[in-house]
Design a protein around this motif. Sequence first.
Motif, short mmCIF file in Angstrom:
data_model
loop_
_atom_site.label_atom_id
_atom_site.label_comp_id
_atom_site.label_asym_id
_atom_site.label_seq_id
_atom_site.Cartn_x
_atom_site.Cartn_y
_atom_site.Cartn_z
N ALA A 557 0.83 -1.20 0.00
CA ALA A 557 0.00 0.00 0.00
C ALA A 557 0.86 1.26 0.00
O ALA A 557 1.97 1.27 0.55
CB ALA A 557 -0.93 0.00 1.21
N LYS A 559 2.51 4.92 0.85
CA LYS A 559 2.85 5.56 2.12
C LYS A 559 1.95 6.77 2.37
O LYS A 559 1.48 7.43 1.44
CB LYS A 559 4.31 6.00 2.13
N ARG A 560 1.73 7.05 3.65
CA ARG A 560 0.96 8.22 4.04
C ARG A 560 1.89 9.40 4.29
O ARG A 560 3.10 9.23 4.47
CB ARG A 560 0.11 7.93 5.28
N ASP A 644 -1.00 -1.96 7.21
CA ASP A 644 -1.54 -0.60 7.30
C ASP A 644 -0.66 0.28 8.18
O ASP A 644 -0.41 1.44 7.85
CB ASP A 644 -2.96 -0.65 7.85
N ARG A 647 2.40 1.78 6.58
CA ARG A 647 2.20 2.87 5.62
C ARG A 647 2.70 4.19 6.19
O ARG A 647 2.98 5.13 5.43
CB ARG A 647 0.72 3.00 5.26
N SER A 671 7.05 -3.21 2.52
CA SER A 671 6.09 -2.10 2.53
C SER A 671 6.60 -0.89 1.75
O SER A 671 5.88 0.10 1.61
CB SER A 671 5.79 -1.69 3.97
#
Length: 752
Positions: A557, A559-560, A644, A647, A671
């Motif tokens: 997913a 990255k934030r 999650d 992230r 990740s």
Amino acid sequence: MTEVLLIVVSLADVPRLLGLVERLCSAGLTIRVALAVPASAAAADVEEQLGGDVAEVRLVRMNLSGRRGGVAPARFSRRWTKVVARNLLVRGGVRVADDERRGWLMVRYDPWIRRRARVADLILAADQDAERAAELAAGHNRDAVRLTATDPALDGVLAQLATTVPLRRVLRQGLARTTAEEVVLAWKRVVADPADPHLGDFAGEAVRVVHALRRGHAFEEAEVVARTAQSLDLPPVDRAALRVELAANQIAAGGYPARELGEAVRELLGFADDALRAGDLEAAGRMAVQATEAVLHRELHADVLTSPLLADPEGFLAPLRESLTFRALRAPAGSMAWVLSGTGSDPRPEPSAGPESSPESSSESPVAPELPASLAPATTLTGPPPRLPGTPAPHRVLVVPGDYPHFTQGIINALADEPDLEVRVLNLREPGVRRRYQRGALVLDRLRDAVGRPVPAPAQPDADLLEWADTIFVDWCDNAAQWVGIHAPRTTRLVVRFHSLEAISSQPHMVDWSQVSEVIFVGRHVRELVERAVPELTRVPGRHVVPNEMRLERFGAPKRAGAERTLAMVGWAQRVKDPLWALEVLARLRASDPTWRLLLIGRDFSPHQHAGALRYQDEFRERAAADDVRDGLVYVGYTTELPDVLRDAGFVLSASRREGFPVGPTEGAASGAVPVVRDWPMYADYAGAGGIFPADWVVRSPEEAADRILAHADPERRAEAGDAARRYVVEHFDWPVVEPTFREVLLGTLDA
């Protein structure tokens, strides 16, 4: 403290009773008073007067409910009728009986009396009328002394109990119900008068007393007992055991008496060898366990920066390997029967590893340049199993998880999905079946196996599973591997997997490796250490390096925001993971940019650790509270949503002192986080981290780690390096890549 249960059935002489309690309290005893008297104002007054001086006062109350397991008898049932009739008699008897009879009845039907009597050291009748009640209470504890307060021997008994009670308790329960100071005072009385008939037996328990104090982390007190015990007239074998226990205590306290350890272990194992020749396998086994506890102590090897075992496996383990007892522990079944024949020498010399099977000369498949060294198989197999996949009957695989079964669950699920396999699981730690699975029993059974004596058979359900299997896969070379090696049929394929902790543990030195078909190591560095420490293992036909089972595609997913200034540690709260090292990395980053954060993902420190780990925990807490790092720490805790959580991390940090195959950092790289991997100090000379990951991921100090992170601080460069790291670990370590090799090794179908 010595526990006294004082039973009172008459309040005819309250001043004498109060004087007795004062006398007992002044002797430093823990007093619990049972007032087996009718409820009255006088009884309440005595209860109040005693309450401030004793540990507990109880007005005895009878429980006549007739409950069993908390369930009352059904009304008008046969048992209910009996209970009602009994209660009428008991209550009537209490009303009309004299003090002696009434007290006896009340004590009989009060469950509090039973509970307190079971832990009492002295059950004391306050007067002659209480003697029958005290006798009844003493029936719940055969070890308790029973006396009447008027007995002239009372003072002598109290003085005796001051010595015997702390020693008896520490031998049975450790420091759960006594203190180290009480034990030392009691022990000094034994040393002062070892001829005392009440104390003499304790003189022979010096080793066990020191051991119990060491297990309770009372190292100074254990040292005192060990040193003073050396002045006693002990048998030579006890003196040797005491020397080993003293060395183990010094190691547990943080020292390393190298010369004393080697000398003491050699001396003790000399006695073990004598016991083995004499056929006393129990004694030989006990001494072998004590020797390995000292030589392979966690404080020396498990989570330190350097280990004498890793520095020189052959030299450090020499005191064990020179021993006849340890030769038997690693010998093929029945091959050491000559030891019991009285000939004194082996008609068949112990085979050496031989050049064809030595670690240096093992034939290895060539490693493609693009693959990490950790994926190369070490040897090829000599032949297929009796029944191969693809035949009408499925290949039957029995999986035996070790002490950390979560490492096996993914493999079990994957194998269970294969149409040509039938998979069952034998978890030896599950309750319900009695097993000889403890260390002492396993060592004894391994000796029996080696010298050709009968070994107690496993429970029938376990035996049925062992007989059913074509292949047995034992994850972790721990007690499970020992147990299976003893009990599995000789015709069954046996596959054992090493992680990292077993390489510095005792179990690999107590396995019949001639029965094992394949050994899997999760890293080449682990394989190199184990093959040096356990040369017999190099005769196993197949030895392979295969990474752990990991599902890495799920970590893809995006990255934030904020990930570019965030590090993560996955599974951090152990000394072996060395989060203190990670704090130093964080401190260097925050010195120039206070926006840097460190996510600590996973459970906090366990309170159940050895002394060095507890000291480390305190050091971490103090350092984590410092101004330069405190506000940059984020404690995430345990999560089932790791993809999650990661992230939020642009970098993943491995600060470990020792690793087998590092799952957390690999998942972090999957990740898209930039990996920063410490060159694990314990395995630095074995190319540990560098043998698994690209060289530019590996750093040797907090300064190098900070430099690597800052070199990728630019968002575009960080994203590019993170993508490359993800591609690397997915291409090399994802389960769909690893699984074919693992399956071929497990089932014996790996091509030459």
